[in-house]
Write a protein that holds these residues in place. Structure first.
Motif, short mmCIF file in Angstrom:
data_model
loop_
_atom_site.label_atom_id
_atom_site.label_comp_id
_atom_site.label_asym_id
_atom_site.label_seq_id
_atom_site.Cartn_x
_atom_site.Cartn_y
_atom_site.Cartn_z
N GLY A 1 17.12 16.84 -7.74
CA GLY A 1 18.32 17.32 -8.40
C GLY A 1 18.86 16.36 -9.46
N PRO A 2 20.04 16.63 -9.92
CA PRO A 2 20.66 15.76 -10.95
C PRO A 2 21.34 14.52 -10.36
CG PRO A 2 22.08 17.63 -10.50
CD PRO A 2 20.85 17.82 -9.65
N ASP A 3 21.43 14.49 -9.01
CA ASP A 3 22.14 13.38 -8.36
C ASP A 3 21.24 12.15 -8.31
OD1 ASP A 3 23.63 11.68 -6.84
OD2 ASP A 3 23.89 13.05 -5.14
N THR A 4 21.59 11.13 -9.10
CA THR A 4 20.76 9.92 -9.17
C THR A 4 20.72 9.16 -7.86
OG1 THR A 4 22.66 8.69 -10.03
CG2 THR A 4 21.14 9.67 -11.65
N SER A 5 21.67 9.44 -6.95
CA SER A 5 21.68 8.72 -5.66
C SER A 5 20.47 9.07 -4.82
CB SER A 5 22.97 9.05 -4.90
OG SER A 5 23.00 10.44 -4.57
N LEU A 6 19.82 10.22 -5.11
CA LEU A 6 18.65 10.64 -4.34
C LEU A 6 17.36 9.99 -4.87
CD1 LEU A 6 19.13 14.46 -3.63
CD2 LEU A 6 19.35 12.55 -2.04
N TYR A 7 17.43 9.34 -6.06
CA TYR A 7 16.21 8.79 -6.66
C TYR A 7 15.61 7.70 -5.77
CZ TYR A 7 17.55 11.26 -10.94
OH TYR A 7 17.89 12.21 -11.87
N ARG A 8 16.49 6.77 -5.33
CA ARG A 8 16.00 5.68 -4.48
C ARG A 8 15.43 6.23 -3.18
NH1 ARG A 8 20.16 0.96 -3.36
NH2 ARG A 8 19.94 0.85 -5.64
N LYS A 9 16.11 7.22 -2.60
CA LYS A 9 15.64 7.83 -1.35
C LYS A 9 14.28 8.50 -1.56
CE LYS A 9 17.33 10.94 2.31
NZ LYS A 9 16.18 11.80 2.52
N ALA A 10 14.10 9.20 -2.69
CA ALA A 10 12.85 9.88 -2.98
C ALA A 10 11.71 8.88 -3.15
CB ALA A 10 13.00 10.74 -4.23
N LYS A 11 11.98 7.76 -3.84
CA LYS A 11 10.93 6.75 -4.03
C LYS A 11 10.50 6.16 -2.69
CE LYS A 11 9.86 2.55 -6.62
NZ LYS A 11 10.35 1.56 -7.63
N ALA A 12 11.47 5.85 -1.84
CA ALA A 12 11.15 5.31 -0.52
C ALA A 12 10.35 6.32 0.30
CB ALA A 12 12.42 4.91 0.20
N PHE A 13 10.75 7.57 0.19
CA PHE A 13 10.04 8.62 0.93
C PHE A 13 8.59 8.72 0.46
CE2 PHE A 13 8.43 12.95 1.12
CZ PHE A 13 8.53 13.22 2.47
N ASN A 14 8.37 8.75 -0.86
CA ASN A 14 7.02 8.87 -1.40
C ASN A 14 6.13 7.69 -0.98
OD1 ASN A 14 7.41 11.35 -2.66
ND2 ASN A 14 8.19 10.41 -4.55
N GLN A 15 6.71 6.53 -0.92
CA GLN A 15 5.94 5.36 -0.49
C GLN A 15 5.50 5.50 0.97
OE1 GLN A 15 8.71 2.22 -1.40
NE2 GLN A 15 7.91 1.90 -3.49
N LEU A 16 6.44 5.94 1.81
CA LEU A 16 6.10 6.15 3.23
C LEU A 16 5.11 7.30 3.41
CD1 LEU A 16 9.66 5.79 4.82
CD2 LEU A 16 7.76 4.19 5.10
N ALA A 17 5.36 8.38 2.68
CA ALA A 17 4.54 9.59 2.84
C ALA A 17 3.10 9.33 2.42
CB ALA A 17 5.13 10.73 2.03
N SER A 18 2.89 8.58 1.32
CA SER A 18 1.53 8.35 0.82
C SER A 18 0.70 7.60 1.85
CB SER A 18 1.58 7.57 -0.50
OG SER A 18 2.14 6.28 -0.30
N ARG A 19 1.35 6.73 2.65
CA ARG A 19 0.62 5.99 3.68
C ARG A 19 0.14 6.92 4.81
NH1 ARG A 19 5.36 2.22 3.92
NH2 ARG A 19 5.18 0.87 2.10
N GLN A 20 0.81 8.08 4.94
CA GLN A 20 0.45 9.03 6.00
C GLN A 20 -0.29 10.26 5.45
OE1 GLN A 20 3.38 9.73 9.07
NE2 GLN A 20 4.64 8.03 8.36
N GLY A 21 -0.77 10.15 4.21
CA GLY A 21 -1.58 11.21 3.64
C GLY A 21 -0.79 12.41 3.14
N ILE A 22 0.49 12.23 2.89
CA ILE A 22 1.33 13.31 2.39
C ILE A 22 1.69 13.02 0.94
CG2 ILE A 22 3.51 14.55 2.64
CD1 ILE A 22 3.43 13.90 5.61
N THR A 23 1.43 13.96 0.05
CA THR A 23 1.73 13.81 -1.37
C THR A 23 2.89 14.72 -1.76
OG1 THR A 23 0.06 15.47 -1.90
CG2 THR A 23 -0.62 13.16 -1.96
#
Length: 673
Positions: free
Chosen positions: A480-502
């Motif tokens: 969304g447009p809420d920049t507060s979610l950007y940091r959360k999304a980056k952290a999520f993608n880092q964790l997810a990639s380690r578990q085979g989720i893109t």
């Protein structure tokens, strides 16, 4: 709820039922195949003697013709009263005695009897084959009833366990309703299930009683294993078909036997010889009318006759046609049997696939139960007594469905077994562990839309745990447009990639279709996706939602294509993918979309009819091929099982492999149904 002692006691009772009385489905062990082999190998042998009224009749008739040499003894006595009125003979005899032997050699005699005996040999062999098949059918009926009894008895016992669990859960739901935590409709739904189970139990008991009365408990219960210990076997259908073909080749009429049906001209000719001893007594000479004494003498006779017209050609054709009919009947029977076995095998394979799908449902329910029990054990706020209750009820229902499916599998095996009278099917089947049957094709949706509002409310670790548990491997995730979610999304993608989720960054701004002067905006989106470690950008831009869509359809479609061209240009210096979601009626621009999008997700909403879905996506399937994904909406289905079954059915009928669910919130709501 922890303070509610009654509720806690009910939960404890549920735990006890799960640990002590809950029957498990075996996934294969050493005895798994042995039980199956024992069931078929010890089937009852009915009609141990091969006596048959029709066979006995043919044998007796054949022996009669073999013993008839065409030889007959005759004796006759004649006593004359007076000479004729109109003419008088020179000699008038008073008495005549004749006795002798007659031998018919050709037609209606020795040769004809031998030919008829040979024909009866052919009829006898045909009758013997029919008897073998009849015996096989009788054995099939016994084994059929034995398996029906075995599974019916097992289902009756299991429903008793099921009813215990339903009764405790019903008390639990009553308690939750009393505390205003549950609607009365859910209580009624479980009450209805209990009534249905009680009706099923009565039906199964009635069937069990009828089988026992008809066959006897000794026959039905002899060497009968527990149904959960019976394998779901592989059947070597090619080897079985070869054995059936060899069996029918062995029992088919040989050329030597068929030659016995050939037409012989001699059978139309009647030829006989006879030898007679004649005695004439009291002969009178007509002039003196005095007796001149008796006479005696021997005589021989040769008699030959043949029909007119002879019709030898038509009779020969008739015999040849009869031979061809028998040969054709044999070929037709072999072909029909082969087709029937193949049809039965295909039905068996379909039943086996259904069993495996039900087994997957069973495993899912087991996992849900274990998860809720673990959450309860650690005192997690995520523990839900309703989810535990639903999972238990569904799990018991899954096991009952598995028993029913396995019964159909075994009845089909018995049906196939009946086509090979002299051998048992057990030598053509092999037991395998259930996990070896897992289909390679995806059997449920493994991609998911998550909008920013849902993403903001859930913890990253909790979301990952859910995605892994449910088997999701790819996301379209909106920040969304809420920049507060950007940091959360980056952290999520880092964790997810380690578990085979893109994940791809989901953009749902319909106004992007007006792409003019938006080049900078597209570049910013690309930079943001890279910075947040997304795999790509997914555009859910839907100009068909605009009020003037009907009047400006072509203009919007052309603008949509131009937008994709501009977005693809902004991604040139990146490794980001580009995917899009479109409705099924963008057919006119599909060929253009392929030039820019790596994956095209067709939104097939508001249908649970596979034919309708295939009709809607006909153009996309022809053009997009492996770039095509299908988006389904959970709210179109009554429950998760119905959704998963729909996906499996699509996979079985098409080449679709990728399915996306819209969206996370809708899926979570569906899971509680």
């Amino acid at each position: 709820m922890r303070e509610d002692r009654v509720l806690q006691e009910l939960i404890t009772e549920l735990d006890s039922l799960l640990s002590e009385k809950s029957r498990r489905i075996s996934d294969g062990d050493t005895d798994y195949y042995k039980e199956l082999h024992r069931l078929f190998a010890t089937r009852e042998k009915t009609l141990k003697d091969d006596s048959n009224p029709r066979l006995d009749e043919i044998s007796a008739e054949q022996q009669r013709f073999y013993n008839d040499y065409g030889l007959s003894f005759n004796w006759s006595y004649l006593n004359n009263i007076e000479q004729g009125i109109f003419t008088g003979g020179d000699i008038f005899y008073n008495k005549r005695l004749t006795t002798g032997l007659k031998w018919d050699i050709l037609g209606n005699g020795l040769l004809d009897n031998r030919s008829r005996a040979a024909e009866l040999e052919v009829e006898k062999e045909i009758a013997e084959k029919q008897l073998m098949q009849s015996n096989a059918e009788d054995k099939y009926k016994v084994l059929y009833k034995k398996i029906l009894y075995l599974f019916t008895k097992s289902k009756s016992a299991y429903i008793n366990e099921y009813l215990d669990v339903v009764s405790v859960n019903l008390e639990l739901l009553h308690r939750l309703h009393y505390k205003d935590l549950l609607s009365w409709q859910e209580v009624l739904r479980l009450s209805s299930l209990k009534a249905q189970l009680e009706h099923k139990l009565d039906t199964y008991r009635a069937v069990e009683k009828q089988l026992v009365e008809a066959e006897g408990i000794e026959i039905l219960s002899k060497s009968t294993p527990e149904v959960t210990n019976l394998a779901v076997p592989d059947l070597d259908i090619e080897l079985f078909l070869n054995s059936v073909r060899n069996f029918h080749e062995d029992i088919q009429l040989s050329d030597d036997k068929l030659d016995k049906l050939d037409y012989s001209f001699l059978s139309d000719i009647s030829f006989s010889v006879s030898a007679q001893y004649n005695i004439y007594d009291n002969l009178y000479d007509r002039p003196e009318n005095e007796a001149v004494g008796g006479r005696e003498y021997f005589s021989t006779t040769f008699n030959i006759s043949f029909p007119l017209p002879i019709n030898m050609g038509s009779k020969k054709k008739l015999a040849e046609a009869r031979k061809r009919r028998i040969v054709q009947d044999q070929k037709e029977k072999r072909r029909n049997i082969s087709d029937e076995i193949t049809d039965h095998f295909l039905e068996y394979q379909q039943q086996k696939q259904r069993y495996l799908e039900l087994y997957e449902t069973y495993l899912m329910r087991e996992e849900e139960i274990k998860s809720q029990q673990a959450l309860r054990k650690i005192g997690s706020p995520d523990f839900s007594i309703r989810k535990l209750s639903n999972a238990m009820i569904d799990r018991y229902g899954a096991v009952l469905d598995l028993i029913e499916a396995k019964q159909q599998l075994y009845l089909k095996l018995v049906n196939i077994d009946s086509y090979l009278p002299n051998e048992g099917i057990e030598q053509f089947i092999s037991g395998s562990q259930i996990e070896n049957y897992e289909p390679k094709a995806k059997r449920k949706a493994d991609q998911l839309y998550i909008w920013s509002s849902s993403f903001a409310e859930i913890n990253n670790q909790k979301l990952l745990h859910y995605l892994k548990r449910e088997g999701f491997s790819h996301l379209f995730l909106s920040v969304g447009p809420d920049t507060s979610l950007y940091r959360k999304a980056k952290a999520f993608n880092q964790l997810a990639s380690r578990q085979g989720i893109t994940a791809e960054m989901l953009i749902g701004n319909n106004h992007l279709v007006n792409h003019e002067n938006r080049a900078n905006e597209f570049l910013q989106l690309a930079n943001r996706a890279e910075r947040l470690q997304f795999e790509g950008i997914h555009l859910d831009v839907e100009p068909h939602t605009f009020d003037d869509w009907d009047s400006n359809r072509e203009m919007y479609l052309r603008s949509y294509v131009n937008m994709l061209e501009a977005v693809r240009a902004s991604l040139e210096d990146t490794s980001l993918k580009l995917s899009i979601s479109i409705p099924h009626f963008y057919d006119s621009i599909i060929s253009d979309l392929v030039q820019y999008a790596d994956t095209i997700v067709v939104m097939a909403y508001e249908t649970t009819d596979i034919k309708d879905l295939l009709d809607r996506t006909e153009v996309e399937r022809k053009i997009l091929m492996d770039r095509l994904a299908i988006a389904l909406r959970p709210t179109d289905f009554s429950n998760r099982r119905e959704l998963n079954n729909f996906v499996r059915e699509i996979v079985s009928q098409t080449k679709f492999q990728t399915f996306v669910l819209h969206d996370y919130d809708a899926l979570k709501e569906l899971e509680v149904k």
